[in-house]
Motif scaffolding. Structure first.
Motif, PDB file in Angstrom:
ATOM      1  N   ASP A  48     -69.591 -25.112  10.193  1.00  0.00           N
ATOM      2  CA  ASP A  48     -68.188 -25.142   9.555  1.00  0.00           C
ATOM      3  C   ASP A  48     -67.258 -25.855  10.399  1.00  0.00           C
ATOM      4  OD1 ASP A  48     -68.855 -24.461   6.699  1.00  0.00           O
ATOM      5  OD2 ASP A  48     -69.518 -22.324   7.722  1.00  0.00           O
ATOM      6  N   GLY A  49     -66.458 -26.831  10.037  1.00  0.00           N
ATOM      7  CA  GLY A  49     -65.235 -27.582  10.724  1.00  0.00           C
ATOM      8  C   GLY A  49     -64.075 -27.380   9.876  1.00  0.00           C
ATOM      9  N   SER A  50     -63.010 -27.080  10.569  1.00  0.00           N
ATOM     10  CA  SER A  50     -61.707 -27.034   9.884  1.00  0.00           C
ATOM     11  C   SER A  50     -60.516 -27.679  10.754  1.00  0.00           C
ATOM     12  CB  SER A  50     -61.236 -25.496   9.736  1.00  0.00           C
ATOM     13  OG  SER A  50     -62.079 -24.954   8.783  1.00  0.00           O
ATOM     14  N   LEU A  51     -59.494 -28.177   9.980  1.00  0.00           N
ATOM     15  CA  LEU A  51     -58.335 -28.391  10.575  1.00  0.00           C
ATOM     16  C   LEU A  51     -57.137 -27.721  10.177  1.00  0.00           C
ATOM     17  CD1 LEU A  51     -58.746 -32.483  10.661  1.00  0.00           C
ATOM     18  CD2 LEU A  51     -59.592 -30.768  12.275  1.00  0.00           C
ATOM     19  N   VAL A  52     -56.328 -27.162  10.739  1.00  0.00           N
ATOM     20  CA  VAL A  52     -55.436 -26.338  10.400  1.00  0.00           C
ATOM     21  C   VAL A  52     -53.788 -26.465  10.758  1.00  0.00           C
ATOM     22  CG1 VAL A  52     -54.908 -23.692   9.659  1.00  0.00           C
ATOM     23  CG2 VAL A  52     -57.109 -24.389  10.288  1.00  0.00           C
ATOM     24  N   PRO A  53     -53.042 -26.656   9.769  1.00  0.00           N
ATOM     25  CA  PRO A  53     -51.620 -26.870  10.291  1.00  0.00           C
ATOM     26  C   PRO A  53     -50.737 -25.583  10.291  1.00  0.00           C
ATOM     27  CG  PRO A  53     -51.613 -27.231   7.752  1.00  0.00           C
ATOM     28  CD  PRO A  53     -53.215 -26.832   8.271  1.00  0.00           C
ATOM     29  N   VAL A  54     -50.406 -25.304  11.681  1.00  0.00           N
ATOM     30  CA  VAL A  54     -49.688 -24.079  11.911  1.00  0.00           C
ATOM     31  C   VAL A  54     -48.311 -24.121  12.631  1.00  0.00           C
ATOM     32  CG1 VAL A  54     -49.960 -21.811  13.316  1.00  0.00           C
ATOM     33  CG2 VAL A  54     -52.097 -22.904  12.302  1.00  0.00           C
ATOM     34  N   PRO A  55     -47.303 -23.675  11.937  1.00  0.00           N
ATOM     35  CA  PRO A  55     -46.100 -23.793  12.641  1.00  0.00           C
ATOM     36  C   PRO A  55     -46.056 -23.303  13.912  1.00  0.00           C
ATOM     37  CG  PRO A  55     -45.911 -22.736  10.357  1.00  0.00           C
ATOM     38  CD  PRO A  55     -47.047 -22.768  10.596  1.00  0.00           C
ATOM     39  N   ALA A  56     -45.299 -24.053  15.029  1.00  0.00           N
ATOM     40  CA  ALA A  56     -45.430 -23.617  16.180  1.00  0.00           C
ATOM     41  C   ALA A  56     -44.815 -22.360  16.441  1.00  0.00           C
ATOM     42  CB  ALA A  56     -44.823 -24.562  17.311  1.00  0.00           C
ATOM     43  N   ALA A  57     -44.025 -21.683  15.757  1.00  0.00           N
ATOM     44  CA  ALA A  57     -43.370 -20.462  15.947  1.00  0.00           C
ATOM     45  C   ALA A  57     -44.232 -19.364  15.482  1.00  0.00           C
ATOM     46  CB  ALA A  57     -42.212 -20.506  15.278  1.00  0.00           C
ATOM     47  N   ASN A  58     -45.409 -19.905  14.803  1.00  0.00           N
ATOM     48  CA  ASN A  58     -46.431 -18.768  14.169  1.00  0.00           C
ATOM     49  C   ASN A  58     -47.562 -18.726  15.180  1.00  0.00           C
ATOM     50  OD1 ASN A  58     -44.511 -18.371  12.081  1.00  0.00           O
ATOM     51  ND2 ASN A  58     -45.866 -19.100  10.670  1.00  0.00           N
ATOM     52  N   LYS A  59     -47.546 -19.206  16.039  1.00  0.00           N
ATOM     53  CA  LYS A  59     -48.825 -18.988  17.037  1.00  0.00           C
ATOM     54  C   LYS A  59     -49.284 -17.869  17.246  1.00  0.00           C
ATOM     55  CE  LYS A  59     -50.985 -20.959  21.277  1.00  0.00           C
ATOM     56  NZ  LYS A  59     -50.822 -21.623  22.968  1.00  0.00           N
ATOM     57  N   GLN A  60     -48.593 -16.864  17.751  1.00  0.00           N
ATOM     58  CA  GLN A  60     -49.024 -15.454  17.909  1.00  0.00           C
ATOM     59  C   GLN A  60     -49.637 -14.844  16.846  1.00  0.00           C
ATOM     60  OE1 GLN A  60     -49.969 -14.314  20.868  1.00  0.00           O
ATOM     61  NE2 GLN A  60     -49.138 -16.217  21.748  1.00  0.00           N
ATOM     62  N   ALA A  61     -48.878 -15.178  15.580  1.00  0.00           N
ATOM     63  CA  ALA A  61     -49.308 -14.376  14.115  1.00  0.00           C
ATOM     64  C   ALA A  61     -50.510 -15.041  13.877  1.00  0.00           C
ATOM     65  CB  ALA A  61     -47.941 -14.621  13.250  1.00  0.00           C
ATOM     66  N   TYR A  62     -50.627 -16.273  14.077  1.00  0.00           N
ATOM     67  CA  TYR A  62     -51.973 -17.185  13.636  1.00  0.00           C
ATOM     68  C   TYR A  62     -53.131 -16.690  14.532  1.00  0.00           C
ATOM     69  CZ  TYR A  62     -55.587 -20.434  12.894  1.00  0.00           C
ATOM     70  OH  TYR A  62     -56.748 -21.256  12.440  1.00  0.00           O
ATOM     71  N   LEU A  63     -52.854 -16.382  15.905  1.00  0.00           N
ATOM     72  CA  LEU A  63     -53.838 -15.702  16.650  1.00  0.00           C
ATOM     73  C   LEU A  63     -54.357 -14.488  16.203  1.00  0.00           C
ATOM     74  CD1 LEU A  63     -55.411 -15.813  19.508  1.00  0.00           C
ATOM     75  CD2 LEU A  63     -53.239 -15.054  20.628  1.00  0.00           C
ATOM     76  N   ALA A  64     -53.244 -13.569  15.901  1.00  0.00           N
ATOM     77  CA  ALA A  64     -53.860 -12.246  15.512  1.00  0.00           C
ATOM     78  C   ALA A  64     -54.587 -12.340  14.200  1.00  0.00           C
ATOM     79  CB  ALA A  64     -52.402 -11.300  15.370  1.00  0.00           C
ATOM     80  N   VAL A  65     -54.089 -13.037  13.100  1.00  0.00           N
ATOM     81  CA  VAL A  65     -55.088 -13.144  11.936  1.00  0.00           C
ATOM     82  C   VAL A  65     -56.478 -13.587  12.295  1.00  0.00           C
ATOM     83  CG1 VAL A  65     -55.112 -14.065   9.785  1.00  0.00           C
ATOM     84  CG2 VAL A  65     -53.090 -13.076  10.655  1.00  0.00           C
ATOM     85  N   ALA A  66     -56.332 -14.929  13.073  1.00  0.00           N
ATOM     86  CA  ALA A  66     -57.701 -15.560  13.407  1.00  0.00           C
ATOM     87  C   ALA A  66     -58.681 -14.579  14.138  1.00  0.00           C
ATOM     88  CB  ALA A  66     -57.369 -16.896  13.923  1.00  0.00           C
ATOM     89  N   THR A  67     -58.109 -13.961  15.076  1.00  0.00           N
ATOM     90  CA  THR A  67     -58.940 -13.001  15.843  1.00  0.00           C
ATOM     91  C   THR A  67     -59.725 -12.020  14.917  1.00  0.00           C
ATOM     92  OG1 THR A  67     -57.705 -13.301  17.842  1.00  0.00           O
ATOM     93  CG2 THR A  67     -58.973 -11.232  17.643  1.00  0.00           C
ATOM     94  N   LYS A  68     -59.026 -11.522  14.032  1.00  0.00           N
ATOM     95  CA  LYS A  68     -59.437 -10.472  13.161  1.00  0.00           C
ATOM     96  C   LYS A  68     -60.458 -11.293  12.199  1.00  0.00           C
ATOM     97  CE  LYS A  68     -55.350  -7.628  12.760  1.00  0.00           C
ATOM     98  NZ  LYS A  68     -54.280  -7.128  11.697  1.00  0.00           N
ATOM     99  N   GLN A  69     -60.289 -12.288  11.738  1.00  0.00           N
ATOM    100  CA  GLN A  69     -61.178 -12.900  10.877  1.00  0.00           C
ATOM    101  C   GLN A  69     -62.526 -13.548  11.436  1.00  0.00           C
ATOM    102  OE1 GLN A  69     -58.927 -15.792   8.650  1.00  0.00           O
ATOM    103  NE2 GLN A  69     -58.217 -14.118   7.194  1.00  0.00           N
ATOM    104  N   ALA A  70     -62.373 -13.957  12.701  1.00  0.00           N
ATOM    105  CA  ALA A  70     -63.381 -14.387  13.592  1.00  0.00           C
ATOM    106  C   ALA A  70     -64.307 -13.185  13.812  1.00  0.00           C
ATOM    107  CB  ALA A  70     -62.787 -15.122  14.987  1.00  0.00           C
TER     108      ALA A  70
END
Length: 237
Positions: free
Chosen positions: A127-149
């Motif tokens: 399953d491949g994905s491309l995701v647009p993430v605001p640069a300022a939200n990198k740590q917030a994205y990391l936290a959510v993506a880590t849980k989901q992974a």
């Protein structure tokens, strides 16, 4: 830290075998340059989207299939060295001169993984994905993506990777930013999930979607512009 060169292309369906031979030939040379793994996925379950999708990302024609592929390197220095060697090697020039698809519409970029939950072994489905993430939200994205992974891995995935855009150039015809309609402050994340087989993947996603842990956090990006699809591996070198 490992490094990823990620690619998305549109290949005429009739050229599937020619494309497989083409990438296999390239893989044999790229191993000499320091590529540690090269995976090519052939579009199998690639839905259209209301705002963005893989077909739009590479301006695919009706008779074309989307490919999702990546090269892995030990680090960015190894990737840069491989690229420089590649540009001067006559074998790669010959391979490039006989591409069975429109290389001008291929999108290319360099990415640094910040999540890599890995079980060794060849992949059976991607399953491949491309995701647009605001640069300022990198740590917030990391936290959510880590849980989901962790949830996705628990339900049967063999590997989950999220890689932050590092060297993602603008293109004349297509590029990663256009693929997700990225705004000025957004970074493109190149992500994938590996599964033992398509059957395992299909059953697992039912469980993942029903798992309340997947919805515990607010998404720190515009999910409507996420591009995603399922791909059958035709090369894992």
């Amino acid at each position: 830290m490992s490094y990823i060169a990620g690619f998305v292309a549109a290949v005429p369906a009739a050229n599937k075998e020619a494309y497989r031979r083409h990438v296999a030939k390239a893989a044999a040379v790229l191993r000499e340059f320091g590529t540690t793994r090269m995976v090519e996925g052939w579009g199998d379950d690639v839905p259209g989207g209301n705002i963005t999708d893989f077909r739009g990302a590479v301006k695919a024609k009706p008779d074309e299939v989307i490919t999702f592929s990546w090269h892995e390197y030990a680090d960015k220095a190894a990737a840069d060295s491989a690229y420089q060697t590649m540009m001067s090697d006559p074998r790669m020039a010959d391979i490039g001169a006989s591409m069975p698809f429109d290389g001008k519409r291929m999108i290319i970029g360099g990415f640094t993984p910040f999540i890599d939950l890995n079980t060794t072994g060849k992949t059976g489905y991607i399953d491949g994905s491309l995701v647009p993430v605001p640069a300022a939200n990198k740590q917030a994205y990391l936290a959510v993506a880590t849980k989901q992974a962790a949830v996705i891995k628990e339900h049967g995935a063999t590997r989950v990777v999220e890689a932050w855009g590092d060297d993602v150039p603008d293109g004349e015809v297509t590029d990663y930013r256009g693929a997700v309609k990225a705004t000025g402050d957004e970074v493109v994340v190149y992500a994938w999930v590996e599964w033992p087989s398509k059957q395992v993947r299909d059953e697992a996603w039912k469980k993942v979607i029903a798992d309340p842990r997947m919805y515990a956090d607010t998404m720190p990006y515009d999910n409507q512009r996420r591009v995603h699809g399922g791909f059958a591996p035709i090369l894992d070198a």
